[in-house]
Write a protein that holds these residues in place. Structure first.
Motif, PDB file in Angstrom:
ATOM      1  N   VAL A   8      28.305  43.272  55.801  1.00 36.86           N
ATOM      2  CA  VAL A   8      29.073  42.680  56.909  1.00 36.86           C
ATOM      3  C   VAL A   8      28.301  41.509  57.483  1.00 36.86           C
ATOM      4  O   VAL A   8      27.121  41.636  57.835  1.00 36.86           O
ATOM      5  N   HIS A   9      28.967  40.370  57.575  1.00 39.83           N
ATOM      6  CA  HIS A   9      28.407  39.196  58.264  1.00 39.83           C
ATOM      7  C   HIS A   9      29.207  39.012  59.551  1.00 39.83           C
ATOM      8  O   HIS A   9      30.424  38.846  59.511  1.00 39.83           O
ATOM      9  N   PRO A  10      28.553  38.994  60.719  1.00 39.53           N
ATOM     10  CA  PRO A  10      29.301  38.926  61.980  1.00 39.53           C
ATOM     11  C   PRO A  10      29.646  37.524  62.444  1.00 39.53           C
ATOM     12  O   PRO A  10      30.381  37.368  63.429  1.00 39.53           O
ATOM     13  N   GLY A  11      29.119  36.465  61.784  1.00 34.28           N
ATOM     14  CA  GLY A  11      29.369  35.106  62.269  1.00 34.28           C
ATOM     15  C   GLY A  11      28.676  34.872  63.589  1.00 34.28           C
ATOM     16  O   GLY A  11      27.532  35.275  63.787  1.00 34.28           O
ATOM     17  N   ASN A  24      19.133  33.495  70.762  1.00 31.73           N
ATOM     18  CA  ASN A  24      20.407  33.846  70.145  1.00 31.73           C
ATOM     19  C   ASN A  24      20.103  34.522  68.812  1.00 31.73           C
ATOM     20  O   ASN A  24      19.565  33.883  67.894  1.00 31.73           O
ATOM     21  N   THR A  25      20.436  35.795  68.727  1.00 31.24           N
ATOM     22  CA  THR A  25      20.094  36.590  67.549  1.00 31.24           C
ATOM     23  C   THR A  25      21.210  36.507  66.506  1.00 31.24           C
ATOM     24  O   THR A  25      21.753  37.519  66.070  1.00 31.24           O
ATOM     25  N   ARG A  26      21.514  35.298  66.128  1.00 28.12           N
ATOM     26  CA  ARG A  26      22.637  35.042  65.222  1.00 28.12           C
ATOM     27  C   ARG A  26      22.546  33.606  64.736  1.00 28.12           C
ATOM     28  O   ARG A  26      21.682  32.845  65.150  1.00 28.12           O
ATOM     29  N   LEU A  27      23.485  33.228  63.897  1.00 29.32           N
ATOM     30  CA  LEU A  27      23.664  31.838  63.504  1.00 29.32           C
ATOM     31  C   LEU A  27      24.282  31.092  64.678  1.00 29.32           C
ATOM     32  O   LEU A  27      25.119  31.633  65.402  1.00 29.32           O
ATOM     33  N   GLN A  28      23.895  29.818  64.871  1.00 26.73           N
ATOM     34  CA  GLN A  28      24.425  29.025  65.972  1.00 26.73           C
ATOM     35  C   GLN A  28      25.600  28.155  65.510  1.00 26.73           C
ATOM     36  O   GLN A  28      25.660  27.741  64.345  1.00 26.73           O
ATOM     37  N   VAL A  49      23.378  29.748  55.772  1.00 25.57           N
ATOM     38  CA  VAL A  49      24.136  30.975  55.497  1.00 25.57           C
ATOM     39  C   VAL A  49      23.639  31.608  54.193  1.00 25.57           C
ATOM     40  O   VAL A  49      23.499  32.832  54.103  1.00 25.57           O
ATOM     41  N   ALA A  50      23.356  30.780  53.202  1.00 29.78           N
ATOM     42  CA  ALA A  50      22.806  31.308  51.948  1.00 29.78           C
ATOM     43  C   ALA A  50      21.457  31.984  52.207  1.00 29.78           C
ATOM     44  O   ALA A  50      21.163  33.042  51.633  1.00 29.78           O
TER      45      ALA A  50
END
Length: 685
Positions: free
Chosen positions: A78-81, A310-314, A329-330
């Protein structure tokens, strides 16, 4: 092993993730609400699973539905975006407990950084500088206000949970504290389910500079340089760039090391961003930034402070990708699969400059109010160094249920000025008609002398508000609009054959307040002569054909006073929508329309400006109110909007209650003038 990835998100980030997943050979699974059934991310995925409701809580925020969707779609990861559940430790743990690979940081790292109070304490322990302020959440509004006054205004009231500018208010005047605390707590509760607040000193003339970090499960941590995100409105970013014009090589090394230390302190794995406030003291704002991005400003003593992680991609990750040449993302997918970092620190380099602009469905002239409606015409820009990340397609509904982002438009160049010019031209050639957008606003922002010089801090939008939101309807553009309107009017052929002159009243909307513009239009050989204001224009243009479905759109060449120009026109019913290099216009013919009878001060009928939900009714029937006083607070597209009285008077009807769903144009309050209302001629000014 990963074979199939569920993308637990929507819009452009879902499309972006699927693109990289597909390039690595992974199968993708989309999830979608009923409102998103025809969305681009659904069409792009190999498989798609429907969710139950349109509201976020019944769809993209429903952990149980998402886990079931992963099982139904055969996903093993699962990728949450970003947004939604991307920084929800409970969702991360639920995915892991269900036997799914979580493409993100460990739940304990998300939890540590998801609460601003705990995050600040951890950073203090790690030796990362933090902003002065309260160390704990404050539950009492009076106590919070007292601490704010002890720290000294201006201050930032912040939600302890969450991010993205939600539950955040800057306060410069003591009288503003009660309302700022109330609204911040309400927005925090609505967005994150946690109304706890904290207070910190607001830095003046500071820059918002963030550092991209990556860590693998084998103990390696690197940074990919910084991004400058100082141009913001309502604490949400509008334009971002990489590298920062204010950061030289030495400062980059210091900030990068602090970011790496912060990630190590919490056992981080995956992509994350450490956000800093860079103090304005000593900022010469743009030394030599025209060709080397300010790397020679010679100031290695600038102070910076940890803001949040931010514990994610921005959202703004593409500028880092364009400057580093890396696919972030890769990297996320490879790290989640157990691989080591694809590159160590000494192998990471930066080339050129990249700038990103966020194109939103919103009306800057109406205080950035989100807009909903059908995207009648969508033309993404292209060209050397230009990239567009979008999750929409032509004909799609921009709904009130989610964030109003249409696209991210990014440009890369050998230096900052080339990147700026490329982005400016790209925005001039972008077409997004059917809803109001901030396209003209972005064009003006990029063309401001201060931005060109690199002199941007977090106060930029407020400092340049008048220049950025001034009406875009100069007389030449209005002349073209009048000619197009005349050509589309019933009986236009007789008008042309007779060479007649007629008066025309145009209703013009450029994203601000709609205005009525009178003009005179004369049929001349090959086109029209238009007199509008003190300007006389001669416009040669083709006739507008209307398609069988009532819509027609195309780029159209026309001549204005002998100069060939281009405009894209969409005819939808009786309304024409125009897009050119300056921005967008919506025009209709009001010549035969009856007068509304409303004067400049308003008419006492308050309506919802968009679809949304009532979150608070502030007054009661019978209350005496003054113009500008808040009556009802609504929420739409993750933003809180106050609906205010437009006249002084008495509230005679309040046909809504907390929790009600609103449709655009629905009446929420009625006010009647009274003898004691205090209305005066001055009020009308």
């Amino acid at each position: 092993m990963i074979d199939t990835v569920l993308v637990a998100n929507r819009g452009e980030i879902a499309v972006r993730i699927m693109r990289s997943a597909r390039s690595l050979g992974y199968r993708t699974v989309a999830v979608y609400s009923p409102a998103d059934a025809d969305a681009l991310h659904v069409a792009m995925a190999d498989r798609a699973v429907a969710l139950a409701g349109n509201e976020s809580g019944a769809s993209y925020l429903d952990i149980g539905q998402l886990i079931n969707a992963a099982r139904a779609g055969g996903a093993d990861a699962v990728h949450p975006g970003y947004g939604f559940l991307a920084e929800d430790a409970g969702f991360a743990q639920a995915c892991i407990d269900a036997g799914l690979v979580w493409i993100g940081p460990p739940p304990q790292a998300i939890d540590a950084m998801g609460n601003k109070r705990r995050a600040k304490a951890l950073m203090n322990e790690a030796g990362v500088p933090t902003i002065p302020g309260s160390g704990d959440a404050v539950h009492d509004a009076d106590e919070l206000a007292g601490i704010a006054m002890e720290i000294g205004l201006p201050v930032m009231i912040k939600a302890v949970a969450g991010g993205g500018g939600k539950g955040m208010r800057r306060v410069s005047v003591e009288d503003q504290l009660p309302e700022a605390i109330r609204s911040a707590a309400g927005e925090a509760q609505s967005s994150f389910g946690n109304a706890e607040l904290m207070v910190e000193k607001a830095l003046t003339a500071a820059r918002h500079v963030e550092v991209q970090v990556f860590a693998d499960a084998h103990g390696s941590v690197v940074h990919l340089g910084e991004r400058d995100c100082s141009m913001q409105r309502r604490h949400q970013k509008i334009i971002e760039e990489c590298p920062s014009p204010a950061v030289d090589a030495a400062l980059r090394e210091r900030m990068g090391q602090a970011a790496v230390d912060a990630a190590r302190a919490i056992g981080y794995v995956g992509a994350g961003t450490i956000e800093f406030m860079l103090d304005g003291d000593g900022d010469d704002n743009g030394d030599d930034n025209g060709d080397d991005n300010g790397d020679d400003n010679g100031d290695d003593n600038r102070k910076f402070y940890f803001l949040e992680m931010n514990t994610r991609l921005q959202v703004e990750h593409p500028v880092t990708e364009l400057v580093t040449g890396l696919d972030l993302v890769a990297w996320q997918l490879r790290i989640a699969a157990g691989e080591s970092l694809p590159a160590m620190q000494d192998a990471i380099s930066w080339s050129g400059h990249a700038i990103e602009a966020r194109l939103y469905a919103e009306a800057p002239g109406r205080d950035f109010m989100p807009q909903s409606g059908r995207l009648l015409c969508w033309r993404a820009p292209s060209g050397d160094g230009v990239r567009t990340d979008s999750g929409v397609r032509e004909g799609q509904e921009i709904t009130p249920h989610y964030d109003p982002l249409i696209a991210k438009i990014i440009a890369h160049g050998a230096d900052r000025e080339i990147a700026r010019r490329r982005l400016l031209r790209a925005l001039e050639h972008t077409v997004a008609l059917g809803v109001s957008t901030n396209r003209a606003y972005l064009i003006r922002a990029l063309d401001q002398p201060a931005f060109i010089e690199g002199s941007v801090d977090t106060g930029f939008v407020e400092q340049h508000r008048e220049a950025l939101t001034a009406p875009a309807s100069d007389t030449s553009r209005l002349g073209v609009a009048a000619a197009l309107l005349a050509g589309a009017r019933p009986g236009a052929d007789n008008w042309r054959r007779g060479g007649l002159t007629r008066g025309l009243k145009m209703q013009v909307d450029d994203g601000g307040e709609a205005t009525e513009v009178p003009c005179r239009v004369t049929a001349v050989a090959g086109g029209w002569q238009v007199d509008v204001g003190d300007r006389q224009c001669r416009i040669e243009l083709p006739e507008i054909d209307q398609g069988p479905d009532g819509d027609a759109d195309r780029p159209m060449g026309y001549r204005l006073d002998g100069v060939l120009r281009r405009v894209t026109v969409v005819r939808h019913g009786a309304t024409l929508r125009l897009a050119d290099e300056c921005g967008d216009l919506e025009v209709s013919d009001n010549t035969l329309a009856a007068s509304t009878g409303h004067d400049a001060i308003g008419h006492g009928r308050i309506s919802a400006p968009m679809d949304g939900r009532v979150i608070e009714v502030v007054v009661d029937v019978g209350a005496t109110v003054v113009r500008g006083q808040t009556l009802v607070v609504m929420e739409a597209m993750k933003m809180e909007t106050s609906l205010c009285a437009d006249i002084n008077g008495i509230v005679t009807n309040l046909p809504v209650a907390r929790g009600d769903q609103l449709r655009k144009g629905q009446c929420v309050a009625v006010i009647e003038l009274s003898n004691g209302s205090g209305q005066s001629q001055d009020d009308a000014g």
